[in-house]
Structure formats: C-alpha cells, structure tokens
Scaffold this active site. Structure first.
Site, PDB file in Angstrom:
ATOM      1  CB  CYS A  93      -7.287 -11.475   1.740  1.00 19.13           C
ATOM      2  SG  CYS A  93      -7.391 -10.777   3.675  1.00 19.13           S
ATOM      3  CB  CYS A 142     -11.444  -4.156   4.653  1.00 22.49           C
ATOM      4  SG  CYS A 142      -9.907  -4.872   5.679  1.00 22.49           S
ATOM      5  CB  CYS A 169     -12.943 -11.945   6.996  1.00 22.52           C
ATOM      6  SG  CYS A 169     -11.669 -10.427   7.391  1.00 22.52           S
ATOM      7  CE  LYS A 223      -8.015   0.653   9.510  1.00 21.78           C
ATOM      8  NZ  LYS A 223      -9.039  -0.416   8.897  1.00 21.78           N
ATOM      9  NE  ARG A 263      -2.954  -0.156   9.673  1.00 23.04           N
ATOM     10  CZ  ARG A 263      -3.307  -1.189   9.356  1.00 23.04           C
ATOM     11  NH1 ARG A 263      -3.915  -1.757   8.503  1.00 23.04           N
ATOM     12  NH2 ARG A 263      -2.706  -2.445   9.989  1.00 23.04           N
ATOM     13  NE  ARG A 282      -4.000  -1.876   2.603  1.00 27.09           N
ATOM     14  CZ  ARG A 282      -4.065  -2.409   3.541  1.00 27.09           C
ATOM     15  NH1 ARG A 282      -3.525  -2.296   4.755  1.00 27.09           N
ATOM     16  NH2 ARG A 282      -4.890  -3.467   3.750  1.00 27.09           N
ATOM     17  CE  LYS A 292      -7.397  -2.812  11.854  1.00 28.06           C
ATOM     18  NZ  LYS A 292      -7.862  -3.704  10.613  1.00 28.06           N
ATOM     19  CB  CYS A 294     -12.638  -6.295   1.515  1.00 24.18           C
ATOM     20  SG  CYS A 294     -13.232  -8.161   1.470  1.00 24.18           S
TER      21      CYS A 294
END
Length: 590
Positions: A453, A496, A492, A228, A159, A90, A226, A447
């Site tokens: 993935c 995302c 999942c 965001k 991120r 990314r 993470k 996603c």
C-alpha cells in the site's frame, strides 16, 4: 473548512472549461471520456510496468490500484531500476456471497497471475495482489467467465455494497441480501469503458449527450470521492453501519422484512495533523419501505454528487458535506428530491459486531461453518493449509461461500450429507473454526499496509499477529481472557480496518509508531478518542497493561472495555471535529 461550490453540477456541468480551483482528479474525470482515459495506451506500453499518471486514478474506477513492493524500492533504486510495479485488484461481491466456481476462479487467478494469496477485505470483497500489467486483461476476463467483475470496486463511485451474510436465522435475511444486491447494481456506473478496455467489448463512439444518458446518476464527473453503502440486520452490526456514508438497518418483525432505517454521513478517514479532517459516525434519519430503497439510495448519492466538495479532495467525503451544510438541510434536500419524507425511525438494537464461529444449523436445516481467517489472508503456511483446504472444499461444495465484514469466511448452505465430508477436509487441512483462537483475536482486524500500500506509514497486517500475542498475555495476567475486546490496526489514518470504532484502535503514524484510540462502542456505535500520540510497542503495552488492570478490578458486570474507559473518564467520547482534535492535543500533552 473551505467552502466548495454550492452545487457543482448546476454551476459547471455545461461549461466547456472547468474553473481552475478544483481538485486535480476533477480534471482527470472531465477529460477521461467516461473513465476511458489513455488506459488502452498505458496497457500497450512495454517500456514500463506502470500506467500513465492520470490513468493511475482512472483504473481505480475499474477496481485496480497500482502499487509497488516498498521492501525492494531502495535496492532497485541502487540498481537504477524502476520500482517493482504490480497491481492490486478488487472483485466486486455484493453482500459477500460467492459461488464455489467463483472461489475456484479467484484461487486459480491468484496462482496464475497474483502472489499466490487471496485477501478477504473488510468490505466483503476478494482482493488480489501482485498482478503485473500484462496480466490485468486475462485476470478480468477470467473473472468475467464466472460472472465476477471489479467495476466500481474503487474510485469516486459507490463501492461494493455490504450486507450481513448470515444465512442462519430466517428467510427475511435472504430478502435483505437481495435488496443489497439491487442497490449495488442500481448504483453501478453505466459507462461501457470497463467492457471495452478489459473484455474486448464493442467500442462505442463517445458523444457527450449519449454518455450522459448512460450515466443518469453520476453524470460526467462522477462523485467527489468514494462512497460506501452497507445493509445491517440487527442484532448484528458486523458491517459497522455507522462507519459508512449510507446505511440501511433492516427492521424485521415476526420473520418478515418491514423496511429499513436509513443512516447517513459516516466515514473513517482523516489526515494526521489536519484539524479539518476527522472520522464521523452516521446519523439515523428515518425509515423507508423496501420499495423505496433504490430511490433513497439514488437521491442520497445525487446530493453528494451535487454538493460534495470538489475543491479540496481531503474534505470531499459525504460526512463533510453533511457537516458543512447541516443534517437538517440534508433531510430537507432529500425530501424534496424524493417527493416525500422518510417515516420515523423504528426501534432496533445491536448486540454484536463480530461473527459467530463454528458450526451453526439454519432455519432451513442446512449447516453453515464460520471460519476464522486472520486478517482475511487466504494462504498456506506450514501445516496450516487454508488455501489448499478451501480449494478442495470448493470442488465438492453445493452451497456457497460468504465473505464477512470481519474478514472471515462462512462455508454456507451445507446439506446434511456433505457435512461430514467438509468436516473431514477442514480437520485434515488444519483450518481454524474460531474456537481455537482467543476472543481478542476473533475481534481483531488489520489492513494490508506495507509492503504494497502506497499510503502505509507503519506495519499492520504483518505486525498485528505478534502484537496480539503480547496483548493476549496481558489479558491472561489480568484474568480477562474471557472478555471480548475489539482491537483494530491500520498503517495510515485512512481507516480501512475501521480502527476509530474499535475499543482499542491503532493508527499508523510512522515506522513502528501508532496513535492509540480508546473508548469506542463495542458494537461500533461510538467513535474512539485518541489517548496517546505517536507511540511504539513498549508504550502501547505499558498503557494497555495499566488500563486492563484497572478494568479487571473495577469493571461492572458485562461492561465492555470501551464503555468502561468512558465511564471512568479516561476518554470523553466525541463525534465533532473540534472535540476530536482537542482530545488529540490533550493526548500529546500527556
């Protein structure tokens, strides 16, 4: 919920040995020498296409995920070959704004080192797939040549900072974008590991006291998970501000930026079957002036650094820190660290979370073309020459490209003389401007999921278009084609594509099976609730057929589908873990 140490840094930062009950990633970070690990050695190992196990976690901080082609796993296993490893990368693009030269570079990398496609992510970033290990350094160096990087695009740090990319309405939008960019730069890790490993930068001696000074925000152990951050500009909630750890809602009066309302504690991920985990929408906690933004962002991050759960990684997101300690505790802690309290939140209203398609003329008389990109995938397919057309546009474009949070693309800041040239290139390559597709499709996202993935349980990007075809038929049958309904799918429960705030959310449970969520706010302001558990396509379509028929008969004027199913009592909205999983049990029972 298991209790984590009250303050990780105060308890453990100065100890030579960490306690033995922390999540494994904490020991990896502790021994990583500030994100270096053994990545150099892994890259130099010619025997395997993968990197060492601990390095697989560390490379995320550098914007890289190790993957393999799951479609080929069984066949390769039969041939006694290791999985077909490759890497997803990314590129960090604050606010989603890219130059034409950066676009051309990413396009060339996709051909030279990737799988001949580019993906625009739900976080306004470039994503490349299929890069093999030996091509990682050349990829990073090619990006560096055009001032792109992938620092902190993944990993336990803040991120890519998202921002409304709209260049149309006022000069204040550009000012807001600049603040988003400053937040991104301010919260970057300071370690030199990225430059040393990928850009052949000078190697510095690693002495802990020096490196701690270089990580004044994160310290040696970075964040528990993470983090965001997004910046929204009403009336558009295209960045889904309530779905993120930290948000800033711009307050603009008479074309001038007054400041930002601050939101905290949103997050989408959960774990199937685990009642301790759940999505959460963020709370608005107050207002700050522009000059206070960086301090607020930094102190929110340091609270999560100090108090986030480092024992159970599944409970380490900021939303659980707030749920565990309480919102009032958080506001008091933030006030103490800032040295002042936030002001009262200012009024705002969201009326849309989608993009505006087609040609729009801005306040400065420049033109902007918002294109529809299905699931953000930039590729040529048949006579739909999207990638080729965008390449040709980038060669002559004097403005910029803007990646949207809905995985679409704005060719922005086109002057009057260039408009007919770009119009001709769009038409000759059959590029879609949005008017050609249904309102349902314009409000849909998926996603990547399979085959790359590692977390994917069910299809998403590859399956969503065909399911949309069938749902569109239902809308036609019930004369609802003109109604905008948000529909999102993930393979999942990590969320995302933010399915938990879609009016129709589908979350992969297993091959061909999904949990169906209903009742979210059309503008992303309310969570959906699980309505059916572990169902396949036939049942999905049957349920939607019944509900859409009811919606067509009984909806009030301008009532959104999400509001309708709540008003009719079909689902009961919730933002708490207990109620969320109570609804899950009810769905299973039905």
């Amino acid at each position: 919920m298991s209790k984590a140490p009250e303050n990780f840094l105060a308890s453990y930062q100065d100890l030579s040995e960490l306690p033995d009950n922390l999540a494994h990633n904490e020991y990896i970070k502790n021994e990583s020498r500030y994100l270096r690990g053994s990545i150099d050695g892994s890259l130099a190992n010619p025997v395997t296409g993968q990197v060492a196990e601990d390095d697989q976690q560390l490379i995320k901080f550098h914007g890289i995920y190790q993957q393999d082609d799951r479609d080929q796993r069984n066949e390769r296993r039969k041939q006694k070959l290791e999985p077909l490893y490759s890497f997803m990368l990314r590129a960090r693009v604050p606010g989603g704004i890219s130059t034409p030269q950066q676009w051309l570079t990413m396009d060339k990398i996709a051909s030279d080192f990737g799988n001949d496609t580019i993906r625009l992510t739900t976080r306004q970033a470039f994503q490349l797939h299929g890069i093999i290990k030996k091509n990682l350094r050349p990829t990073m160096q090619a990006m560096d040549d055009v001032l792109l990087d992938s620092i902190a695009a993944c990993g336990d740090v803040n991120r890519n900072v998202m921002c409304n990319p709209n260049p149309v309405e006022s000069r204040a939008h550009q000012e807001v974008y600049q603040w988003a960019k400053r937040i991104s730069e301010h919260l970057l890790p300071n370690t030199r590991a990225y430059h040393e490993i990928w850009l052949n930068g000078e190697k510095y001696p690693v002495r802990q006291n020096i490196e701690v000074l270089k990580e004044p925000i994160y310290g040696k152990h970075y964040l528990p998970r993470k983090f965001k951050t997004v910046v929204a500009i009403p009336p558009y909630n295209d960045v889904d501000v309530f779905a993120h750890d930290l948000g800033f809602i711009a307050i603009i009066h008479d074309g001038k930026l007054q400041g930002f309302n601050v939101t905290v504690g949103g997050g989408m991920g959960m774990t199937h079957g685990d009642p301790e985990t759940h999505p959460r929408t963020a709370d608005v906690i107050g207002f700050c002036f522009p000059q206070q933004v960086l301090a607020v962002a930094e102190q929110v991050v340091t609270i999560q650094r100090d108090y986030g759960n480092r024992v159970q990684r599944k409970l380490a997101r900021f939303k659980y820190t707030i749920a565990s300690h309480g919102l009032e505790w958080f506001k008091q802690e933030l006030e103490q660290r800032l040295g002042y309290a936030l002001m009262k939140a200012q009024p705002f209203e969201f009326t849309s979370n989608s993009d505006r398609y087609g040609w729009i003329k801005g306040h400065d008389q420049r033109w902007h073309l918002n294109l529809y990109i299905e699931n953000g995938r930039i590729k040529d397919e048949g006579d739909y020459l999207l990638r080729t057309g965008l390449r040709e546009i980038a060669k002559i474009h004097r403005g910029d490209f803007r990646l949207t949070a809905n995985q679409n693309l704005i060719i922005a800041n086109i002057d009057e003389q260039q408009k007919p040239i770009i119009e001709q290139l769009v038409a000759s390559h059959n590029i879609k401007t949005g008017e050609e597709v249904s309102k349902l499709r314009r409000h849909a996202m998926a996603c990547v999921s399979l085959p790359t993935c590692s977390l994917g349980m069910a299809e998403a990007e590859r399956y969503m278009p065909s399911l949309l075809d069938k749902v569109e038929q239902l809308l036609v049958r019930h004369e609802l084609s003109d109604r905008a309904i948000t529909m999102r799918m993930t393979g999942c429960p990590n969320g995302c594509a933010r399915p938990y705030i879609a009016e129709i959310g589908l979350v992969g449970k297993g091959p061909g099976k999904y949990n169906l969520f209903l009742g979210a706010g059309h503008y992303g302001q309310r969570l959906g609730v699980i309505y059916r558990d572990n169902i396949g396509e036939n049942e999905i379509l049957s349920v939607l057929d019944e509900l859409l028929a009811l919606f067509a008969r009984e909806a009030e004027a301008n009532e959104s589908f999400g509001d309708f199913v709540v008003r009719k009592g079909i689902v009961v909205p919730t933002n708490t873990a207990q109620d969320f999983h109570f609804e899950l049990q009810a769905a299973k029972a039905s």
